[in-house]
Design an enzyme around this catalytic site. Sequence first.
Site, PDB file in Angstrom:
ATOM      1  N   ASP A  91       0.387  -1.274  -0.070  1.00  0.00           N
ATOM      2  CA  ASP A  91       0.207   0.009  -0.006  1.00  0.00           C
ATOM      3  C   ASP A  91       0.652   1.071   0.079  1.00  0.00           C
ATOM      4  O   ASP A  91       1.953   1.861   0.309  1.00  0.00           O
ATOM      5  CB  ASP A  91      -0.936  -0.304   1.894  1.00  0.00           C
ATOM      6  CG  ASP A  91      -1.998   0.834   1.396  1.00  0.00           C
ATOM      7  OD1 ASP A  91      -2.912   1.223   0.915  1.00  0.00           O
ATOM      8  OD2 ASP A  91      -2.061   2.186   2.700  1.00  0.00           O
TER       9      ASP A  91
ATOM     10  N   GLU B 110       1.789  -0.311  -5.160  1.00  0.00           N
ATOM     11  CA  GLU B 110       0.921   1.257  -5.278  1.00  0.00           C
ATOM     12  C   GLU B 110       1.431   2.647  -5.285  1.00  0.00           C
ATOM     13  O   GLU B 110       2.340   2.776  -4.126  1.00  0.00           O
ATOM     14  CB  GLU B 110      -0.566   0.566  -4.408  1.00  0.00           C
ATOM     15  CG  GLU B 110      -1.718   2.096  -4.532  1.00  0.00           C
ATOM     16  CD  GLU B 110      -2.837   2.414  -3.514  1.00  0.00           C
ATOM     17  OE1 GLU B 110      -3.115   2.450  -3.935  1.00  0.00           O
ATOM     18  OE2 GLU B 110      -1.881   2.417  -2.308  1.00  0.00           O
TER      19      GLU B 110
END
Length: 548
Positions: free
Chosen positions: A211, A280
Amino acid sequence: MTQFLQHSNNANDPDWWRGAVIYQIYPRSYQDSNGDGIGDLQGIVARLPYIADLGVDAIWLSPFFKSPMKDFGYDVSDYCDVDPMFGTVNDFKILLEKAHDSGLRVVIDQVLSHTSDVHPWFAESRQNKTNPKADWYVWADAKDDGTPPNNWLSIFGGSAWQWDTGREQYYLHNFLTSQPDLNFHNADMQAALFDAMKFWLDLGVDGFRLDTANFYVHDKQLRNNPPKGRPVTDDGSAPSSNPYAWQYHVHDKSQPENVVFVQKLRTFLNQYPGIMTVGELGADDSVGAMIEYTEGGDKLNMTYTFKLLGTDNSATFIHDAIHEFESRAKDGCWPSWPLSNHDVARLASRWCAGDEALKTYAAMQLSMRGSPCVYQGDELGLPEAELTFEELQDPYGITMWPAFKGRDGCRTPMPWEMSALNAAFSTAKPWLPVASTHGELAVDQQSGADSLLNHYRTCLQQRKLLLPLIKGSMDVLDAHKQVFAFVRSFEGASLLCVFNLSDTPATYHLPNGVAVKELADFPQSNLTLVAGQKDLDLAPWQSVVAWV
Protein backbone atom coordinates in the site's frame (compact mmCIF):
# COMPACT_ATOMS: atom_id res chain seq x y z
CA MET A 1 1.70 -24.40 16.04
CA THR A 2 1.53 -25.99 12.62
CA GLN A 3 2.99 -23.89 9.84
CA PHE A 4 2.41 -24.38 6.14
CA LEU A 5 5.23 -24.21 3.65
CA GLN A 6 5.22 -21.84 0.73
CA HIS A 7 3.56 -22.82 -2.50
CA SER A 8 5.43 -25.89 -3.68
CA ASN A 9 6.29 -24.38 -7.06
CA ASN A 10 7.68 -21.04 -5.87
CA ALA A 11 11.29 -22.25 -5.70
CA ASN A 12 11.05 -23.95 -9.11
CA ASP A 13 9.28 -20.99 -10.74
CA PRO A 14 10.31 -17.81 -8.88
CA ASP A 15 8.94 -15.72 -11.77
CA TRP A 16 5.44 -17.21 -11.48
CA TRP A 17 4.08 -13.69 -11.04
CA ARG A 18 5.28 -12.51 -14.47
CA GLY A 19 2.07 -12.53 -16.48
CA ALA A 20 -0.04 -13.95 -13.65
CA VAL A 21 -3.60 -12.64 -13.26
CA ILE A 22 -4.39 -11.44 -9.75
CA TYR A 23 -7.93 -11.32 -8.36
CA GLN A 24 -8.42 -8.69 -5.68
CA ILE A 25 -10.71 -9.62 -2.80
CA TYR A 26 -12.08 -7.01 -0.41
CA PRO A 27 -12.74 -9.39 2.52
CA ARG A 28 -15.44 -7.32 4.23
CA SER A 29 -17.62 -7.62 1.13
CA TYR A 30 -16.90 -11.03 -0.37
CA GLN A 31 -18.72 -13.63 1.73
CA ASP A 32 -19.99 -13.65 5.30
CA SER A 33 -19.77 -17.08 6.91
CA ASN A 34 -20.99 -16.35 10.45
CA GLY A 35 -24.02 -14.12 9.98
CA ASP A 36 -22.66 -10.83 11.31
CA GLY A 37 -23.05 -8.91 8.04
CA ILE A 38 -19.30 -8.70 7.42
CA GLY A 39 -17.30 -10.88 5.05
CA ASP A 40 -14.56 -13.02 6.57
CA LEU A 41 -11.77 -15.50 5.88
CA GLN A 42 -13.98 -18.57 6.15
CA GLY A 43 -16.30 -16.98 3.64
CA ILE A 44 -13.42 -16.60 1.19
CA VAL A 45 -12.53 -20.27 1.71
CA ALA A 46 -16.09 -21.22 0.80
CA ARG A 47 -15.80 -19.26 -2.47
CA LEU A 48 -12.37 -20.57 -3.53
CA PRO A 49 -13.94 -23.01 -6.04
CA TYR A 50 -15.56 -20.04 -7.81
CA ILE A 51 -12.25 -18.16 -7.91
CA ALA A 52 -10.31 -21.19 -9.15
CA ASP A 53 -12.95 -21.81 -11.83
CA LEU A 54 -12.62 -18.19 -12.95
CA GLY A 55 -9.08 -19.03 -14.05
CA VAL A 56 -6.97 -16.46 -12.20
CA ASP A 57 -3.54 -17.32 -10.82
CA ALA A 58 -3.49 -15.54 -7.46
CA ILE A 59 -5.69 -13.73 -4.99
CA TRP A 60 -4.83 -10.44 -3.31
CA LEU A 61 -6.52 -9.94 0.05
CA SER A 62 -7.10 -6.39 1.23
CA PRO A 63 -6.12 -5.99 4.93
CA PHE A 64 -7.58 -8.41 7.45
CA PHE A 65 -5.20 -7.49 10.30
CA LYS A 66 -6.27 -6.37 13.74
CA SER A 67 -7.52 -2.81 13.46
CA PRO A 68 -9.98 -0.29 14.94
CA MET A 69 -11.34 -0.17 11.36
CA LYS A 70 -11.51 3.59 11.05
CA ASP A 71 -10.13 3.07 7.54
CA PHE A 72 -11.36 -0.52 7.28
CA GLY A 73 -8.10 -2.31 7.96
CA TYR A 74 -5.71 0.17 6.40
CA ASP A 75 -5.13 1.38 9.96
CA VAL A 76 -3.28 -1.59 11.47
CA SER A 77 -3.02 -1.99 15.23
CA ASP A 78 -1.28 -5.40 15.15
CA TYR A 79 0.67 -6.50 12.07
CA CYS A 80 0.81 -10.11 13.25
CA ASP A 81 -2.80 -10.93 14.06
CA VAL A 82 -6.12 -11.33 12.29
CA ASP A 83 -8.92 -9.02 13.36
CA PRO A 84 -11.64 -11.08 15.10
CA MET A 85 -14.26 -9.82 12.64
CA PHE A 86 -12.41 -11.73 9.90
CA GLY A 87 -11.52 -14.80 11.95
CA THR A 88 -8.27 -16.13 13.38
CA VAL A 89 -4.73 -16.83 12.30
CA ASN A 90 -5.76 -20.47 12.02
CA ASP A 91 -8.54 -19.46 9.62
CA PHE A 92 -5.92 -17.73 7.50
CA LYS A 93 -3.76 -20.86 7.54
CA ILE A 94 -6.72 -22.88 6.29
CA LEU A 95 -7.37 -20.32 3.56
CA LEU A 96 -3.72 -20.46 2.54
CA GLU A 97 -3.68 -24.25 2.41
CA LYS A 98 -6.98 -24.50 0.51
CA ALA A 99 -5.92 -21.80 -1.96
CA HIS A 100 -2.63 -23.56 -2.65
CA ASP A 101 -4.49 -26.85 -3.12
CA SER A 102 -6.67 -25.03 -5.68
CA GLY A 103 -3.62 -23.80 -7.60
CA LEU A 104 -3.93 -20.23 -6.33
CA ARG A 105 -1.15 -18.12 -4.86
CA VAL A 106 -2.02 -15.80 -1.97
CA VAL A 107 -0.89 -12.17 -1.87
CA ILE A 108 -1.67 -10.04 1.19
CA ASP A 109 -1.83 -6.29 1.65
CA GLN A 110 0.97 -4.69 3.65
CA VAL A 111 0.36 -1.20 5.01
CA LEU A 112 3.87 -0.13 5.92
CA SER A 113 3.69 3.64 5.61
CA HIS A 114 1.52 4.19 8.67
CA THR A 115 -0.25 2.44 11.54
CA SER A 116 -3.34 3.04 13.61
CA ASP A 117 -3.02 5.56 16.42
CA VAL A 118 -3.90 2.74 18.83
CA HIS A 119 -0.94 0.64 17.72
CA PRO A 120 1.33 0.02 20.75
CA TRP A 121 4.24 1.59 18.87
CA PHE A 122 2.42 4.91 18.58
CA ALA A 123 1.09 4.75 22.13
CA GLU A 124 4.70 4.59 23.32
CA SER A 125 6.03 7.11 20.80
CA ARG A 126 3.61 9.84 21.80
CA GLN A 127 4.40 9.61 25.53
CA ASN A 128 7.45 11.85 25.38
CA LYS A 129 10.47 12.77 23.25
CA THR A 130 12.90 10.38 24.93
CA ASN A 131 11.23 6.94 24.92
CA PRO A 132 12.71 4.10 22.80
CA LYS A 133 10.12 4.63 20.06
CA ALA A 134 10.05 8.43 20.23
CA ASP A 135 11.49 8.62 16.71
CA TRP A 136 9.48 5.79 15.16
CA TYR A 137 6.90 8.25 13.81
CA VAL A 138 7.23 11.62 12.06
CA TRP A 139 7.13 14.35 14.71
CA ALA A 140 7.82 18.05 14.17
CA ASP A 141 7.63 21.28 16.15
CA ALA A 142 5.06 23.93 15.35
CA LYS A 143 6.00 27.17 13.66
CA ASP A 144 6.38 30.18 15.94
CA ASP A 145 2.73 31.05 15.38
CA GLY A 146 1.61 27.54 16.36
CA THR A 147 0.67 26.44 12.84
CA PRO A 148 1.83 23.16 11.24
CA PRO A 149 5.45 22.78 10.06
CA ASN A 150 4.61 23.08 6.33
CA ASN A 151 1.84 23.00 3.73
CA TRP A 152 1.57 19.23 3.28
CA LEU A 153 -2.00 18.00 2.91
CA SER A 154 -3.79 14.81 3.85
CA ILE A 155 -5.45 12.88 1.04
CA PHE A 156 -8.51 12.64 3.26
CA GLY A 157 -8.78 16.40 3.70
CA GLY A 158 -7.06 19.23 5.57
CA SER A 159 -3.53 19.48 6.87
CA ALA A 160 -1.34 16.36 6.98
CA TRP A 161 -0.30 17.41 10.50
CA GLN A 162 -2.13 16.75 13.77
CA TRP A 163 -1.26 18.44 17.06
CA ASP A 164 -0.52 16.14 20.00
CA THR A 165 -0.96 17.84 23.36
CA GLY A 166 1.21 15.29 25.20
CA ARG A 167 4.40 15.80 23.19
CA GLU A 168 3.41 19.33 22.18
CA GLN A 169 4.41 18.51 18.65
CA TYR A 170 2.68 17.75 15.38
CA TYR A 171 2.69 14.26 13.90
CA LEU A 172 2.41 13.52 10.18
CA HIS A 173 -0.60 11.67 8.75
CA ASN A 174 -0.98 11.42 4.99
CA PHE A 175 -4.41 9.91 5.52
CA LEU A 176 -6.71 10.03 8.59
CA THR A 177 -5.55 11.74 11.78
CA SER A 178 -5.83 8.26 13.30
CA GLN A 179 -3.19 6.95 10.83
CA PRO A 180 0.16 8.41 11.96
CA ASP A 181 3.02 8.01 9.51
CA LEU A 182 6.00 5.87 10.44
CA ASN A 183 9.46 7.40 10.26
CA PHE A 184 11.47 5.43 7.71
CA HIS A 185 14.62 7.34 8.59
CA ASN A 186 14.68 5.08 11.68
CA ALA A 187 16.44 1.74 11.07
CA ASP A 188 14.99 0.07 14.19
CA MET A 189 11.46 0.78 12.98
CA GLN A 190 12.30 -0.70 9.57
CA ALA A 191 13.58 -3.86 11.24
CA ALA A 192 10.33 -4.18 13.18
CA LEU A 193 8.36 -4.04 9.93
CA PHE A 194 10.52 -6.78 8.44
CA ASP A 195 9.83 -8.91 11.52
CA ALA A 196 6.10 -8.42 10.98
CA MET A 197 6.37 -9.47 7.33
CA LYS A 198 8.44 -12.49 8.35
CA PHE A 199 5.47 -13.71 10.41
CA TRP A 200 3.34 -14.06 7.26
CA LEU A 201 6.20 -15.29 5.10
CA ASP A 202 6.82 -18.12 7.53
CA LEU A 203 3.16 -19.08 7.27
CA GLY A 204 3.57 -19.37 3.51
CA VAL A 205 2.18 -16.29 1.77
CA ASP A 206 3.32 -15.88 -1.81
CA GLY A 207 3.63 -12.14 -2.02
CA PHE A 208 2.69 -8.68 -0.87
CA ARG A 209 0.69 -5.84 -2.32
CA LEU A 210 2.40 -2.78 -0.87
CA ASP A 211 0.00 0.00 0.00
CA THR A 212 1.17 3.55 -0.85
CA ALA A 213 4.65 2.22 -1.62
CA ASN A 214 6.19 5.62 -2.41
CA PHE A 215 4.86 7.27 0.76
CA TYR A 216 7.32 5.61 3.11
CA VAL A 217 10.05 8.27 3.33
CA HIS A 218 9.45 11.99 3.84
CA ASP A 219 11.74 14.96 3.22
CA LYS A 220 13.78 15.44 6.40
CA GLN A 221 13.88 19.20 5.84
CA LEU A 222 10.07 19.33 5.72
CA ARG A 223 10.08 21.66 2.72
CA ASN A 224 6.78 22.99 1.35
CA ASN A 225 5.27 21.35 -1.72
CA PRO A 226 5.02 23.69 -4.73
CA PRO A 227 1.56 24.70 -6.01
CA LYS A 228 -0.01 22.92 -8.97
CA GLY A 229 -3.37 24.61 -9.26
CA ARG A 230 -6.73 22.91 -9.56
CA PRO A 231 -6.58 20.06 -12.11
CA VAL A 232 -9.01 20.09 -15.01
CA THR A 233 -9.90 16.37 -14.71
CA ASP A 234 -9.60 13.66 -12.10
CA ASP A 235 -6.59 11.39 -12.61
CA GLY A 236 -7.75 8.66 -10.22
CA SER A 237 -5.36 9.54 -7.39
CA ALA A 238 -7.62 12.25 -5.92
CA PRO A 239 -10.71 14.08 -7.17
CA SER A 240 -10.11 17.59 -8.49
CA SER A 241 -12.40 18.89 -5.73
CA ASN A 242 -9.83 17.69 -3.16
CA PRO A 243 -7.06 20.30 -2.55
CA TYR A 244 -4.58 17.42 -2.23
CA ALA A 245 -4.61 17.32 -6.04
CA TRP A 246 -3.60 20.99 -6.18
CA GLN A 247 0.03 20.41 -5.10
CA TYR A 248 3.06 18.81 -6.70
CA HIS A 249 4.00 16.21 -4.12
CA VAL A 250 7.75 16.49 -4.35
CA HIS A 251 8.62 16.49 -0.65
CA ASP A 252 5.97 14.49 1.22
CA LYS A 253 6.54 11.31 -0.83
CA SER A 254 8.63 9.74 -3.63
CA GLN A 255 11.93 10.62 -1.97
CA PRO A 256 15.22 9.08 -3.21
CA GLU A 257 15.61 7.31 0.13
CA ASN A 258 12.29 5.59 -0.51
CA VAL A 259 13.89 3.62 -3.35
CA VAL A 260 16.77 2.70 -1.05
CA PHE A 261 14.29 1.24 1.44
CA VAL A 262 12.56 -0.72 -1.32
CA GLN A 263 15.92 -2.20 -2.30
CA LYS A 264 16.48 -3.17 1.33
CA LEU A 265 13.04 -4.76 1.38
CA ARG A 266 13.85 -6.73 -1.78
CA THR A 267 17.04 -8.07 -0.20
CA PHE A 268 15.03 -9.19 2.82
CA LEU A 269 12.35 -10.88 0.72
CA ASN A 270 14.94 -12.70 -1.40
CA GLN A 271 15.44 -15.04 1.56
CA TYR A 272 12.13 -16.62 0.51
CA PRO A 273 11.92 -18.10 -3.02
CA GLY A 274 9.36 -16.70 -5.41
CA ILE A 275 7.92 -13.92 -3.26
CA MET A 276 6.09 -11.38 -5.41
CA THR A 277 5.72 -7.68 -4.68
CA VAL A 278 3.34 -5.28 -6.39
CA GLY A 279 3.53 -1.68 -5.24
CA GLU A 280 0.82 0.95 -5.36
CA LEU A 281 2.30 4.24 -6.53
CA GLY A 282 0.51 7.56 -6.48
CA ALA A 283 2.91 10.03 -8.09
CA ASP A 284 2.94 13.16 -10.24
CA ASP A 285 5.04 11.29 -12.84
CA SER A 286 3.28 7.98 -12.45
CA VAL A 287 4.98 6.21 -15.36
CA GLY A 288 8.40 7.40 -14.22
CA ALA A 289 7.65 6.05 -10.74
CA MET A 290 6.63 2.66 -12.15
CA ILE A 291 9.96 2.44 -13.95
CA GLU A 292 12.06 3.73 -11.07
CA TYR A 293 10.59 1.19 -8.65
CA THR A 294 11.02 -1.88 -10.90
CA GLU A 295 14.14 -1.34 -13.04
CA GLY A 296 17.23 -3.40 -12.39
CA GLY A 297 15.60 -6.39 -10.71
CA ASP A 298 16.57 -5.27 -7.20
CA LYS A 299 13.39 -3.45 -6.19
CA LEU A 300 9.72 -4.35 -6.64
CA ASN A 301 8.63 -7.03 -9.07
CA MET A 302 5.92 -4.77 -10.46
CA THR A 303 3.96 -1.65 -9.71
CA TYR A 304 0.71 0.02 -10.63
CA THR A 305 -0.47 3.59 -10.60
CA PHE A 306 -3.81 5.34 -10.98
CA LYS A 307 -3.09 6.02 -14.67
CA LEU A 308 -6.00 3.88 -15.91
CA LEU A 309 -8.12 4.42 -12.81
CA GLY A 310 -9.32 7.88 -13.76
CA THR A 311 -12.22 8.91 -15.97
CA ASP A 312 -10.45 9.21 -19.34
CA ASN A 313 -11.13 6.05 -21.32
CA SER A 314 -10.39 7.33 -24.80
CA ALA A 315 -8.31 5.17 -27.12
CA THR A 316 -5.77 7.96 -27.44
CA PHE A 317 -5.35 8.32 -23.69
CA ILE A 318 -4.92 4.58 -23.17
CA HIS A 319 -2.53 4.38 -26.12
CA ASP A 320 -0.42 7.26 -24.82
CA ALA A 321 -0.30 5.88 -21.26
CA ILE A 322 0.83 2.40 -22.30
CA HIS A 323 3.14 3.70 -25.03
CA GLU A 324 4.83 6.03 -22.56
CA PHE A 325 5.58 3.14 -20.22
CA GLU A 326 6.74 0.77 -22.94
CA SER A 327 8.96 3.40 -24.56
CA ARG A 328 10.58 4.38 -21.25
CA ALA A 329 10.76 0.93 -19.61
CA LYS A 330 14.18 -0.47 -18.76
CA ASP A 331 15.47 -3.93 -17.90
CA GLY A 332 13.42 -5.50 -15.14
CA CYS A 333 10.42 -3.18 -15.52
CA TRP A 334 7.16 -5.09 -15.33
CA PRO A 335 3.79 -3.36 -14.97
CA SER A 336 0.39 -4.17 -13.57
CA TRP A 337 -2.54 -2.38 -15.21
CA PRO A 338 -5.69 -2.55 -13.09
CA LEU A 339 -8.88 -1.01 -14.45
CA SER A 340 -10.58 -1.00 -11.03
CA ASN A 341 -9.88 -1.46 -7.35
CA HIS A 342 -11.33 -0.69 -3.93
CA ASP A 343 -10.38 3.00 -4.10
CA VAL A 344 -12.08 4.18 -7.30
CA ALA A 345 -15.54 4.08 -8.82
CA ARG A 346 -16.52 0.84 -10.53
CA LEU A 347 -15.29 0.40 -14.10
CA ALA A 348 -18.78 0.03 -15.54
CA SER A 349 -19.77 3.45 -14.19
CA ARG A 350 -16.46 5.29 -14.35
CA TRP A 351 -16.02 4.53 -18.05
CA CYS A 352 -19.79 4.52 -18.79
CA ALA A 353 -19.43 1.03 -20.21
CA GLY A 354 -22.16 -1.38 -21.30
CA ASP A 355 -21.76 -5.14 -21.55
CA GLU A 356 -20.06 -5.16 -24.96
CA ALA A 357 -17.64 -2.44 -23.93
CA LEU A 358 -16.80 -4.30 -20.73
CA LYS A 359 -16.00 -7.43 -22.74
CA THR A 360 -13.62 -5.40 -24.89
CA TYR A 361 -11.95 -3.81 -21.86
CA ALA A 362 -11.52 -7.25 -20.31
CA ALA A 363 -9.89 -8.64 -23.46
CA MET A 364 -7.68 -5.56 -23.70
CA GLN A 365 -6.57 -5.71 -20.06
CA LEU A 366 -5.81 -9.42 -20.27
CA SER A 367 -3.80 -8.93 -23.47
CA MET A 368 -1.47 -6.11 -22.41
CA ARG A 369 2.02 -6.77 -21.08
CA GLY A 370 2.02 -7.11 -17.32
CA SER A 371 0.23 -8.90 -14.51
CA PRO A 372 -3.34 -7.59 -14.47
CA CYS A 373 -5.37 -7.15 -11.29
CA VAL A 374 -9.09 -7.86 -11.59
CA TYR A 375 -11.21 -6.41 -8.79
CA GLN A 376 -13.97 -8.60 -7.37
CA GLY A 377 -17.26 -7.94 -9.17
CA ASP A 378 -15.71 -6.53 -12.32
CA GLU A 379 -16.13 -9.97 -13.86
CA LEU A 380 -19.87 -9.44 -13.29
CA GLY A 381 -19.95 -5.92 -14.69
CA LEU A 382 -21.13 -4.37 -11.43
CA PRO A 383 -21.83 -0.63 -11.66
CA GLU A 384 -21.03 1.81 -8.88
CA ALA A 385 -23.57 1.47 -6.06
CA GLU A 386 -25.50 4.61 -5.22
CA LEU A 387 -25.65 5.21 -1.47
CA THR A 388 -27.29 7.91 0.59
CA PHE A 389 -25.20 10.03 2.94
CA GLU A 390 -26.72 8.14 5.88
CA GLU A 391 -25.50 4.82 4.45
CA LEU A 392 -21.89 5.93 4.02
CA GLN A 393 -19.17 4.26 6.06
CA ASP A 394 -16.08 5.68 4.35
CA PRO A 395 -14.61 8.64 6.28
CA TYR A 396 -13.16 10.00 3.04
CA GLY A 397 -16.61 10.22 1.45
CA ILE A 398 -18.22 11.62 4.59
CA THR A 399 -15.65 14.44 4.64
CA MET A 400 -15.82 15.21 0.91
CA TRP A 401 -19.59 14.78 0.38
CA PRO A 402 -21.32 15.60 -1.94
CA ALA A 403 -18.67 16.56 -4.54
CA PHE A 404 -16.94 13.25 -3.83
CA LYS A 405 -18.96 10.38 -2.42
CA GLY A 406 -16.05 8.28 -1.25
CA ARG A 407 -15.22 4.67 -1.92
CA ASP A 408 -18.23 2.82 -0.51
CA GLY A 409 -19.89 2.59 -3.91
CA CYS A 410 -17.25 0.13 -5.15
CA ARG A 411 -17.10 -1.81 -1.87
CA THR A 412 -20.66 -3.09 -1.51
CA PRO A 413 -21.18 -6.85 -1.06
CA MET A 414 -20.58 -9.35 -3.83
CA PRO A 415 -23.91 -10.60 -5.28
CA TRP A 416 -23.98 -14.38 -5.52
CA GLU A 417 -27.68 -15.24 -5.95
CA MET A 418 -30.28 -12.77 -7.22
CA SER A 419 -33.26 -14.12 -5.27
CA ALA A 420 -31.50 -14.95 -2.01
CA LEU A 421 -31.51 -12.73 1.08
CA ASN A 422 -28.80 -10.07 0.60
CA ALA A 423 -27.82 -11.82 -2.65
CA ALA A 424 -26.46 -14.74 -0.54
CA PHE A 425 -23.67 -12.56 0.84
CA SER A 426 -24.97 -12.72 4.41
CA THR A 427 -27.98 -13.81 6.43
CA ALA A 428 -27.74 -10.57 8.43
CA LYS A 429 -27.92 -6.91 7.46
CA PRO A 430 -24.69 -6.28 5.51
CA TRP A 431 -22.23 -3.62 6.64
CA LEU A 432 -23.00 -1.85 3.35
CA PRO A 433 -26.26 -2.48 1.49
CA VAL A 434 -26.38 -4.81 -1.47
CA ALA A 435 -26.98 -2.53 -4.44
CA SER A 436 -30.40 -2.89 -6.06
CA THR A 437 -28.71 -2.74 -9.47
CA HIS A 438 -26.48 -5.73 -8.68
CA GLY A 439 -29.06 -8.52 -8.24
CA GLU A 440 -29.63 -9.13 -11.94
CA LEU A 441 -25.85 -9.32 -12.40
CA ALA A 442 -25.36 -11.93 -9.64
CA VAL A 443 -23.17 -14.94 -10.28
CA ASP A 444 -26.16 -17.29 -10.60
CA GLN A 445 -27.62 -15.05 -13.33
CA GLN A 446 -24.54 -15.26 -15.56
CA SER A 447 -24.54 -18.89 -16.59
CA GLY A 448 -25.25 -18.06 -20.23
CA ALA A 449 -22.46 -18.52 -22.74
CA ASP A 450 -22.56 -14.86 -23.74
CA SER A 451 -22.43 -13.47 -20.18
CA LEU A 452 -19.63 -11.19 -19.09
CA LEU A 453 -18.63 -13.70 -16.41
CA ASN A 454 -18.19 -16.46 -18.96
CA HIS A 455 -16.33 -14.03 -21.23
CA TYR A 456 -13.81 -13.51 -18.42
CA ARG A 457 -13.55 -17.25 -17.86
CA THR A 458 -12.89 -17.90 -21.54
CA CYS A 459 -10.37 -15.07 -21.83
CA LEU A 460 -8.48 -16.35 -18.80
CA GLN A 461 -8.55 -19.95 -20.00
CA GLN A 462 -7.37 -19.14 -23.52
CA ARG A 463 -4.78 -16.64 -22.28
CA LYS A 464 -2.89 -19.46 -20.60
CA LEU A 465 -2.43 -21.11 -24.02
CA LEU A 466 -1.14 -17.98 -25.74
CA LEU A 467 2.35 -17.47 -24.35
CA PRO A 468 2.95 -14.08 -26.02
CA LEU A 469 0.09 -12.71 -23.87
CA ILE A 470 1.77 -13.93 -20.69
CA LYS A 471 5.50 -13.47 -21.11
CA GLY A 472 5.84 -11.54 -24.35
CA SER A 473 7.22 -8.12 -25.17
CA MET A 474 4.84 -5.37 -26.28
CA ASP A 475 5.11 -3.08 -29.29
CA VAL A 476 2.45 -0.37 -29.20
CA LEU A 477 1.29 0.47 -32.73
CA ASP A 478 0.25 3.81 -34.21
CA ALA A 479 -2.27 5.89 -32.31
CA HIS A 480 -5.86 6.09 -33.54
CA LYS A 481 -8.72 8.12 -32.12
CA GLN A 482 -10.89 5.01 -31.74
CA VAL A 483 -8.52 2.06 -31.75
CA PHE A 484 -5.83 0.78 -29.41
CA ALA A 485 -3.46 -1.71 -31.08
CA PHE A 486 -0.25 -3.51 -30.18
CA VAL A 487 1.80 -6.62 -30.90
CA ARG A 488 2.90 -9.13 -28.25
CA SER A 489 5.93 -11.31 -29.14
CA PHE A 490 7.56 -14.26 -27.41
CA GLU A 491 10.13 -16.76 -28.71
CA GLY A 492 9.47 -16.01 -32.37
CA ALA A 493 5.67 -15.99 -32.13
CA SER A 494 3.69 -12.73 -32.37
CA LEU A 495 0.08 -11.79 -31.70
CA LEU A 496 -1.63 -8.67 -33.03
CA CYS A 497 -4.16 -7.25 -30.57
CA VAL A 498 -6.58 -4.60 -31.84
CA PHE A 499 -9.48 -3.08 -29.89
CA ASN A 500 -12.10 -0.63 -31.12
CA LEU A 501 -12.72 1.35 -27.93
CA SER A 502 -15.73 3.19 -29.30
CA ASP A 503 -19.41 2.68 -30.07
CA THR A 504 -18.98 3.45 -33.77
CA PRO A 505 -17.30 1.47 -36.59
CA ALA A 506 -13.61 2.11 -37.19
CA THR A 507 -10.98 1.23 -39.78
CA TYR A 508 -7.44 0.57 -38.58
CA HIS A 509 -4.58 0.46 -41.08
CA LEU A 510 -1.76 -1.82 -40.00
CA PRO A 511 1.73 -0.30 -40.17
CA ASN A 512 4.48 -1.66 -42.40
CA GLY A 513 5.87 -4.95 -41.18
CA VAL A 514 2.60 -6.10 -39.60
CA ALA A 515 0.32 -8.41 -41.60
CA VAL A 516 -2.24 -10.84 -40.25
CA LYS A 517 -2.00 -14.59 -40.77
CA GLU A 518 -4.99 -16.04 -38.94
CA LEU A 519 -7.19 -15.39 -35.94
CA ALA A 520 -5.99 -16.67 -32.58
CA ASP A 521 -8.22 -18.74 -30.33
CA PHE A 522 -9.21 -15.87 -28.04
CA PRO A 523 -12.66 -14.33 -27.43
CA GLN A 524 -13.40 -11.74 -30.08
CA SER A 525 -16.18 -10.51 -32.30
CA ASN A 526 -16.89 -12.28 -35.58
CA LEU A 527 -14.42 -11.20 -38.22
CA THR A 528 -13.27 -12.63 -41.52
CA LEU A 529 -9.56 -12.10 -42.07
CA VAL A 530 -7.62 -12.52 -45.28
CA ALA A 531 -3.96 -13.36 -44.80
CA GLY A 532 -1.84 -10.30 -45.39
CA GLN A 533 -4.65 -7.75 -45.28
CA LYS A 534 -3.64 -4.31 -44.00
CA ASP A 535 -7.00 -2.66 -43.24
CA LEU A 536 -9.15 -3.93 -40.41
CA ASP A 537 -12.78 -2.81 -40.54
CA LEU A 538 -13.99 -3.02 -36.97
CA ALA A 539 -17.51 -2.99 -35.60
CA PRO A 540 -18.20 -1.00 -32.44
CA TRP A 541 -16.33 -2.51 -29.47
CA GLN A 542 -14.79 -5.18 -31.67
CA SER A 543 -11.69 -7.07 -30.56
CA VAL A 544 -9.19 -8.76 -32.85
CA VAL A 545 -6.41 -11.06 -31.67
CA ALA A 546 -4.53 -12.62 -34.58
CA TRP A 547 -1.23 -14.26 -35.34
CA VAL A 548 1.11 -12.11 -37.42
